[in-house]
Design a protein around this motif. Structure first.
Motif, PDB file in Angstrom:
ATOM      1  N   SER A  30      -2.415  -2.791   6.631  1.00  0.00           N
ATOM      2  CA  SER A  30      -2.580  -1.382   6.226  1.00  0.00           C
ATOM      3  C   SER A  30      -3.998  -1.111   5.746  1.00  0.00           C
ATOM      4  O   SER A  30      -4.590  -0.070   6.071  1.00  0.00           O
ATOM      5  N   ILE A  31      -4.561  -2.037   4.992  1.00  0.00           N
ATOM      6  CA  ILE A  31      -5.933  -1.857   4.500  1.00  0.00           C
ATOM      7  C   ILE A  31      -6.919  -1.822   5.668  1.00  0.00           C
ATOM      8  O   ILE A  31      -7.830  -0.983   5.710  1.00  0.00           O
ATOM      9  N   LEU A  32      -6.734  -2.723   6.648  1.00  0.00           N
ATOM     10  CA  LEU A  32      -7.625  -2.729   7.805  1.00  0.00           C
ATOM     11  C   LEU A  32      -7.523  -1.439   8.606  1.00  0.00           C
ATOM     12  O   LEU A  32      -8.533  -0.926   9.112  1.00  0.00           O
ATOM     13  N   ILE A  33      -6.324  -0.899   8.722  1.00  0.00           N
ATOM     14  CA  ILE A  33      -6.151   0.342   9.483  1.00  0.00           C
ATOM     15  C   ILE A  33      -6.728   1.534   8.725  1.00  0.00           C
ATOM     16  O   ILE A  33      -7.410   2.392   9.306  1.00  0.00           O
ATOM     17  N   PHE A  34      -6.489   1.605   7.430  1.00  0.00           N
ATOM     18  CA  PHE A  34      -6.994   2.741   6.655  1.00  0.00           C
ATOM     19  C   PHE A  34      -8.508   2.683   6.450  1.00  0.00           C
ATOM     20  O   PHE A  34      -9.097   3.681   6.038  1.00  0.00           O
ATOM     21  N   LEU A  35      -9.127   1.546   6.738  1.00  0.00           N
ATOM     22  CA  LEU A  35     -10.582   1.461   6.699  1.00  0.00           C
ATOM     23  C   LEU A  35     -11.232   1.848   8.013  1.00  0.00           C
ATOM     24  O   LEU A  35     -12.462   1.916   8.101  1.00  0.00           O
ATOM     25  N   SER A  36     -10.437   2.093   9.051  1.00  0.00           N
ATOM     26  CA  SER A  36     -10.976   2.480  10.355  1.00  0.00           C
ATOM     27  C   SER A  36     -11.540   3.898  10.281  1.00  0.00           C
ATOM     28  O   SER A  36     -11.162   4.682   9.409  1.00  0.00           O
ATOM     29  N   PRO A  37     -12.464   4.258  11.187  1.00  0.00           N
ATOM     30  CA  PRO A  37     -13.094   5.589  11.111  1.00  0.00           C
ATOM     31  C   PRO A  37     -12.127   6.745  11.242  1.00  0.00           C
ATOM     32  O   PRO A  37     -12.388   7.835  10.745  1.00  0.00           O
ATOM     33  N   ARG A  38     -11.002   6.533  11.907  1.00  0.00           N
ATOM     34  CA  ARG A  38     -10.042   7.620  12.085  1.00  0.00           C
ATOM     35  C   ARG A  38      -9.409   8.046  10.771  1.00  0.00           C
ATOM     36  O   ARG A  38      -8.995   9.202  10.609  1.00  0.00           O
ATOM     37  N   TYR A  39      -9.316   7.136   9.814  1.00  0.00           N
ATOM     38  CA  TYR A  39      -8.635   7.414   8.542  1.00  0.00           C
ATOM     39  C   TYR A  39      -9.616   7.545   7.374  1.00  0.00           C
ATOM     40  O   TYR A  39      -9.215   7.362   6.229  1.00  0.00           O
ATOM     41  N   PHE A 401      -0.835   5.459  13.608  1.00  0.00           N
ATOM     42  CA  PHE A 401      -0.868   4.186  12.887  1.00  0.00           C
ATOM     43  C   PHE A 401      -0.431   3.038  13.797  1.00  0.00           C
ATOM     44  O   PHE A 401      -1.018   1.952  13.771  1.00  0.00           O
ATOM     45  N   ARG A 402       0.575   3.266  14.613  1.00  0.00           N
ATOM     46  CA  ARG A 402       1.013   2.229  15.547  1.00  0.00           C
ATOM     47  C   ARG A 402      -0.044   1.928  16.597  1.00  0.00           C
ATOM     48  O   ARG A 402      -0.221   0.762  17.002  1.00  0.00           O
ATOM     49  N   ASN A 403      -0.754   2.959  17.054  1.00  0.00           N
ATOM     50  CA  ASN A 403      -1.819   2.725  18.032  1.00  0.00           C
ATOM     51  C   ASN A 403      -2.953   1.900  17.433  1.00  0.00           C
ATOM     52  O   ASN A 403      -3.473   0.972  18.069  1.00  0.00           O
ATOM     53  N   GLU A 404      -3.328   2.219  16.191  1.00  0.00           N
ATOM     54  CA  GLU A 404      -4.375   1.434  15.529  1.00  0.00           C
ATOM     55  C   GLU A 404      -3.909  -0.001  15.293  1.00  0.00           C
ATOM     56  O   GLU A 404      -4.693  -0.950  15.414  1.00  0.00           O
ATOM     57  N   LEU A 405      -2.643  -0.164  14.951  1.00  0.00           N
ATOM     58  CA  LEU A 405      -2.106  -1.503  14.733  1.00  0.00           C
ATOM     59  C   LEU A 405      -2.138  -2.319  16.022  1.00  0.00           C
ATOM     60  O   LEU A 405      -2.417  -3.534  15.997  1.00  0.00           O
ATOM     61  N   ALA A 406      -1.876  -1.685  17.166  1.00  0.00           N
ATOM     62  CA  ALA A 406      -1.925  -2.400  18.442  1.00  0.00           C
ATOM     63  C   ALA A 406      -3.332  -2.908  18.730  1.00  0.00           C
ATOM     64  O   ALA A 406      -3.509  -4.030  19.228  1.00  0.00           O
ATOM     65  N   TYR A 407      -4.361  -2.120  18.416  1.00  0.00           N
ATOM     66  CA  TYR A 407      -5.736  -2.577  18.615  1.00  0.00           C
ATOM     67  C   TYR A 407      -6.070  -3.759  17.706  1.00  0.00           C
ATOM     68  O   TYR A 407      -6.769  -4.694  18.108  1.00  0.00           O
ATOM     69  N   ILE A 408      -5.576  -3.729  16.480  1.00  0.00           N
ATOM     70  CA  ILE A 408      -5.883  -4.820  15.551  1.00  0.00           C
ATOM     71  C   ILE A 408      -5.157  -6.093  15.957  1.00  0.00           C
ATOM     72  O   ILE A 408      -5.721  -7.195  15.903  1.00  0.00           O
ATOM     73  N   ARG A 410      -4.415  -6.995  18.867  1.00  0.00           N
ATOM     74  CA  ARG A 410      -5.076  -7.557  20.048  1.00  0.00           C
ATOM     75  C   ARG A 410      -6.510  -7.987  19.763  1.00  0.00           C
ATOM     76  O   ARG A 410      -7.286  -8.213  20.692  1.00  0.00           O
ATOM     77  N   CYS A 411      -6.843  -8.047  18.473  1.00  0.00           N
ATOM     78  CA  CYS A 411      -8.181  -8.507  18.038  1.00  0.00           C
ATOM     79  C   CYS A 411      -9.282  -7.643  18.637  1.00  0.00           C
ATOM     80  O   CYS A 411     -10.311  -8.141  19.109  1.00  0.00           O
ATOM     81  N   GLN A 412      -9.096  -6.339  18.609  1.00  0.00           N
ATOM     82  CA  GLN A 412     -10.069  -5.391  19.129  1.00  0.00           C
ATOM     83  C   GLN A 412     -10.547  -4.447  18.025  1.00  0.00           C
ATOM     84  O   GLN A 412     -10.660  -3.243  18.220  1.00  0.00           O
ATOM     85  N   TRP A 413     -10.806  -5.014  16.869  1.00  0.00           N
ATOM     86  CA  TRP A 413     -11.250  -4.182  15.740  1.00  0.00           C
ATOM     87  C   TRP A 413     -12.611  -3.559  16.004  1.00  0.00           C
ATOM     88  O   TRP A 413     -12.831  -2.374  15.742  1.00  0.00           O
ATOM     89  N   ARG A 414     -13.543  -4.335  16.553  1.00  0.00           N
ATOM     90  CA  ARG A 414     -14.877  -3.803  16.842  1.00  0.00           C
ATOM     91  C   ARG A 414     -14.815  -2.750  17.944  1.00  0.00           C
ATOM     92  O   ARG A 414     -15.482  -1.720  17.857  1.00  0.00           O
ATOM     93  N   GLU A 415     -14.021  -3.003  18.959  1.00  0.00           N
ATOM     94  CA  GLU A 415     -13.860  -2.010  20.021  1.00  0.00           C
ATOM     95  C   GLU A 415     -13.197  -0.738  19.498  1.00  0.00           C
ATOM     96  O   GLU A 415     -13.512   0.367  19.932  1.00  0.00           O
ATOM     97  N   LEU A 416     -12.284  -0.895  18.562  1.00  0.00           N
ATOM     98  CA  LEU A 416     -11.651   0.275  17.952  1.00  0.00           C
ATOM     99  C   LEU A 416     -12.670   1.120  17.205  1.00  0.00           C
ATOM    100  O   LEU A 416     -12.683   2.344  17.323  1.00  0.00           O
TER     101      LEU A 416
END
Length: 472
Positions: A30-39, A401-408, A410-416
């Motif tokens: 959750s912390i990794l997702i909420f730190l993404s630019p979308r949130y 949130f589920r879409n962001e979780l799928a990117y994480i 798949r180890c695509q945090w930088r691509e996200l």
């Protein structure tokens, strides 16, 4: 009784261990997702980020303290390294545990009150839901929780355990301060659980009532709009039928007058010259009357639409559609965020209620009833679930949130991160292009229209038409 104690012992070890492990993993994601630019733009997501950090700290401390201590008491595994640490570490850990528990409760109260203001004052959403205000609120709650737990350094310490094991210590309340601590414990129970639960329950009731009224009003508006559309449709049909009837009457009148004129003209050709001269002025006057009638009829018709007016109407329609689509998107996004926050706050109330009831019953019995103690250990699992279940609620209620979780996963945090920035840059670049295209669509039809004022052209054609009739 022995069966209940055995169940309580095993549940106090394996239940918290499973819940704490899952909760730590879920809060980290959750912390990794909420730190993404979308949130990073909305204040509600900052509240959820702060809540995830607070829950993570509480779960780690609970794993190091209670779970390892219970495992050591049952299996003598010596995993309770916190109980064998220094006094300063013991006080620091207990202080952090009380602080994060209080902070989590009041963060939920904060975003529930914010959501109440957004639901009641939707036009002021941009002013209320600012991330700067959320930062100040969380900072204020942190300072308030820090001050309210100043009694912890005076009441906690490393003491000798009551178990028969040799050289066994425990990080717990100092015995001589236990009676004083119980007074602080009841105030902590009220400030951390009872007061937030009452506020959250009342505010959620107001939010649900307001949303229900809005849904009723929207249904009534849809029904009234449908009735108005039906009324307009029938009125247009009746008007068109009347217009057709009047047009038929006018055409029959014109045909009758034209037949009379033709008969008189044929009769005049066979008659003498004097009769023709006497009937000639009458024919001219009838022709003039017919010409004036036709001219008036054509002039009273609505002018045809030029390409410039059509283009402006099309651009206005596209603008209205875009504005309505943007409003619908913002409203749907607000409803999704409201649903997520309502789920989090309702789960807080439902999962902490059994623990509070059993704790108060133990307090009234002065913690001397063994059955109530065992039940309290079981209800602590529900309280612990409150710190672990938020990640599941985010996954259930949020598609983004589920879409962001799928990117994480798949180890695509930088691509996200790059994808979000690229979308934002493309959105900024596409805005002036859209405006240029709209301007071009407005200018091109004007260049094609040869007659900006169509009235002289119409009158000249009408004049030619009437001249032909007069010559006839």
């Amino acid at each position: 009784m022995s069966t209940l104690v055995a169940i309580e012992q095993y549940m106090s070890i394996y239940g918290p261990f499973i819940l704490t492990t899952l909760g730590i993993v879920g809060n980290v994601l959750s912390i990794l997702i909420f730190l993404s630019p979308r949130y990073r733009r909305q204040s509600s997501h900052f509240y959820l980020l702060s809540l995830a950090l607070s829950d993570l700290c509480f779960l780690i401390i609970n794993l190091l303290e209670d779970t390892f201590r219970n495992h050591n008491q049952l299996y003598h595994s010596h995993l309770n390294f916190l109980d064998r640490s220094s006094t300063s570490i013991c006080i620091l850990v207990q202080y952090a545990r009380n602080l994060t528990r209080s902070l989590s409760s009041w963060i939920i109260v904060s975003f529930t009150i914010e959501r109440l203001l957004v639901v009641f004052y939707p036009l002021k959403r941009a002013t209320i839901c600012r991330r700067k205000i959320a930062r100040l609120v969380v900072l204020f709650l942190f300072c308030l929780s820090f001050v309210s737990n100043l009694n912890v350094p005076f009441h906690y310490g490393v003491i000798s355990s009551s178990t028969p094991m040799e050289n066994d210590t425990i990080c717990d309340i100092i015995p001589k301060y236990r009676s004083i601590y119980m007074r602080f414990a009841i105030t902590t129970m009220i400030s951390v659980y009872l007061a937030p639960m009452c506020i959250i329950g009342f505010v959620n009731m107001l939010i649900c009532c307001k949303l229900w009224r809005k849904s009723l009003f929207m249904d009534e508006d849809d029904a009234s709009l449908a009735a108005k559309d039906k009324h307009r449709f029938f009125s247009r049909q009746t008007f068109s039928s009347l217009w057709r009837f009047l047009a038929c009457l006018h055409l029959s009148r014109r045909s009758s007058t034209s037949s009379i004129v033709t008969k008189q003209s044929l009769h005049g050709r066979t008659s003498s010259l004097s009769q023709y001269q006497s009937i000639g002025p009458l024919l001219n006057t009838d022709a003039q009357i017919n010409g004036h009638l036709i001219n008036d009829e054509l002039l009273n018709r609505p002018p045809p639409r030029s390409p410039s007016t059509l283009s402006t109407n099309f651009s206005n329609q596209t603008k209205k559609q875009s504005v309505s689509s943007i409003k619908a998107y913002i409203q749907s996004r607000t409803h999704r965020v409201t649903a997520t926050l309502l789920l989090v706050s309702c789960s807080f109330v439902l999962l902490n209620t059994p623990y509070c009831v059993v704790w108060i019953a133990n307090y009234l019995e002065k913690f001397g009833n063994a059955t109530l103690k065992s039940v309290k250990e079981i209800t602590e699992l529900f309280m612990l679930t409150n710190f672990c279940i938020n990640f599941l609620l985010y996954c259930v209620s949020g598609k983004a949130f589920r879409n962001e979780l799928a990117y994480i996963l798949r180890c695509q945090w930088r691509e996200l991160y790059d994808r979000s920035e690229a979308e934002r840059a493309a959105r900024k670049k596409s805005r002036p292009k859209i405006e240029i295209q709209l301007n071009e669509t407005k200018l091109k039809p004007r260049a094609l229209s040869c007659c900006p004022n169509d009235q002289p052209y119409r009158t000249s054609s009408y004049a030619l038409y009437t001249n032909k009739n007069l010559h006839r």
